[in-house]
Design a protein around this motif. Structure first.
Motif, short mmCIF file in Angstrom:
data_model
loop_
_atom_site.label_atom_id
_atom_site.label_comp_id
_atom_site.label_asym_id
_atom_site.label_seq_id
_atom_site.Cartn_x
_atom_site.Cartn_y
_atom_site.Cartn_z
N UNK A 4 33.81 52.41 37.93
CA UNK A 4 32.90 51.32 37.56
C UNK A 4 33.65 49.99 37.50
N UNK A 5 34.83 49.99 36.92
CA UNK A 5 35.61 48.76 36.82
C UNK A 5 36.03 48.27 38.21
N UNK A 6 36.44 49.20 39.08
CA UNK A 6 36.80 48.81 40.45
C UNK A 6 35.62 48.14 41.15
N UNK A 7 34.44 48.71 40.97
CA UNK A 7 33.24 48.18 41.61
C UNK A 7 32.85 46.82 41.03
N UNK A 8 33.30 46.52 39.82
CA UNK A 8 32.95 45.26 39.17
C UNK A 8 33.86 44.10 39.57
N UNK A 9 34.96 44.38 40.26
CA UNK A 9 35.91 43.32 40.62
C UNK A 9 35.24 42.19 41.39
N UNK A 10 34.49 42.46 42.48
CA UNK A 10 33.87 41.35 43.21
C UNK A 10 32.91 40.53 42.35
N UNK A 11 32.20 41.20 41.45
CA UNK A 11 31.26 40.49 40.58
C UNK A 11 31.98 39.57 39.62
N UNK A 12 33.14 40.00 39.12
CA UNK A 12 33.91 39.17 38.20
C UNK A 12 34.55 37.99 38.91
N UNK A 13 35.01 38.22 40.14
CA UNK A 13 35.77 37.19 40.85
C UNK A 13 34.91 36.20 41.63
N UNK A 14 33.72 36.59 42.05
CA UNK A 14 32.89 35.73 42.90
C UNK A 14 32.13 34.69 42.09
N UNK A 15 31.90 33.55 42.71
CA UNK A 15 31.06 32.52 42.11
C UNK A 15 31.69 31.82 40.92
N UNK A 27 29.44 38.42 33.13
CA UNK A 27 29.53 39.01 31.80
C UNK A 27 29.43 40.53 31.83
N UNK A 28 28.51 41.05 32.63
CA UNK A 28 28.37 42.50 32.75
C UNK A 28 29.59 43.12 33.45
N UNK A 29 30.15 42.42 34.41
CA UNK A 29 31.36 42.92 35.07
C UNK A 29 32.51 42.98 34.05
N UNK A 30 32.66 41.93 33.26
CA UNK A 30 33.71 41.89 32.23
C UNK A 30 33.54 43.06 31.25
N UNK A 31 32.31 43.36 30.89
CA UNK A 31 32.05 44.46 29.97
C UNK A 31 32.56 45.79 30.51
N UNK A 32 32.50 45.97 31.82
CA UNK A 32 33.01 47.22 32.40
C UNK A 32 34.52 47.33 32.22
N UNK A 33 35.21 46.21 32.31
CA UNK A 33 36.65 46.22 32.06
C UNK A 33 36.94 46.46 30.58
N UNK A 34 36.11 45.92 29.71
CA UNK A 34 36.28 46.14 28.28
C UNK A 34 36.06 47.60 27.91
N UNK A 35 35.09 48.21 28.54
CA UNK A 35 34.82 49.63 28.29
C UNK A 35 36.02 50.47 28.73
N UNK A 57 47.16 48.77 37.33
CA UNK A 57 47.17 47.96 38.56
C UNK A 57 45.89 47.15 38.68
N UNK A 58 44.77 47.75 38.33
CA UNK A 58 43.49 47.05 38.41
C UNK A 58 43.47 45.85 37.45
N UNK A 59 43.91 46.06 36.21
CA UNK A 59 43.97 44.97 35.25
C UNK A 59 44.91 43.86 35.74
N UNK A 60 46.07 44.26 36.27
CA UNK A 60 47.01 43.26 36.79
C UNK A 60 46.40 42.49 37.96
#
Length: 172
Positions: A4-15, A27-35, A57-60
């Motif tokens: 889920x966090x991997x899939x959220x990367x583009x959402x967090x980085x785009x726009x 915000x929802x993408x960030x929540x996946x990383x928090x989870x 590696x994903x967090x980095x």
């Protein structure tokens, strides 16, 4: 969670944060990383160690990109203040304002992390293993928000209403 966090990367980085839709998506993408940060542990079995390495590696990856730093800095301020957050995990990016060791063996350090560039930036206390991080360094933190951390962190006696107990800290 890692998927889920991997899939959220583009959402967090785009726009950017100019529209309510982008704020919501980021915000929802960030929540996946928090989870993921909340559930992250350090088990000794090989498959879990591999997943731990992949999460690290994903967090980095997200925190080392300028778009990731901007998104994390913006959203984490709100996450820190939000009493009703569904997860206690967090990802922070900021500048170290102070670093003081608070145990007899010099193994635990309390960092005061400023979450934005301004002089009036929000300060967040971060408890982590002592490292070579110094005042003025820009760092990323993956950890858990803990109420009254002196009750759960061994050899830490500073009374705080809440702090982030870091599981992973790295310089940017």
């Amino acid at each position: 969670l890692l998927t889920e966090a991997r899939q959220a990367v583009p959402e967090l980085l785009a726009g950017d944060f100019s529209s309510p839709e982008n704020k919501h998506t980021k915000g929802h993408a960030y929540m996946k990383f928090c989870r993921l940060a909340e559930q992250w542990d350090f088990p000794g079995n090989t498959s879990a160690d591999l997943a731990h390495g992949e999460a690290k590696e994903l967090f980095q990856n997200i925190a080392s990109q300028p778009a990731g730093q901007t998104a994390i800095a913006f959203i984490s301020q709100r996450w820190w203040q939000h009493e009703g957050r569904p997860y206690q995990g967090c990802v922070l990016v900021g500048q170290v304002r102070s670093a003081i060791s608070y145990d007899d063996d010099d193994e635990v350090t309390l960092y005061q992390l400023v979450l934005d560039d301004s002089e009036s930036g929000m300060l967040v206390p971060v408890i982590a293993a002592t490292s070579d991080i110094q005042d003025g360094d820009t760092i990323a933190v993956v950890g858990t928000i803990v109420q009254q951390p002196e009750r759960v962190v061994p050899n830490f006696s500073v009374s705080l209403p809440r702090a982030v107990v870091a599981r992973f800290v790295f310089g940017l």
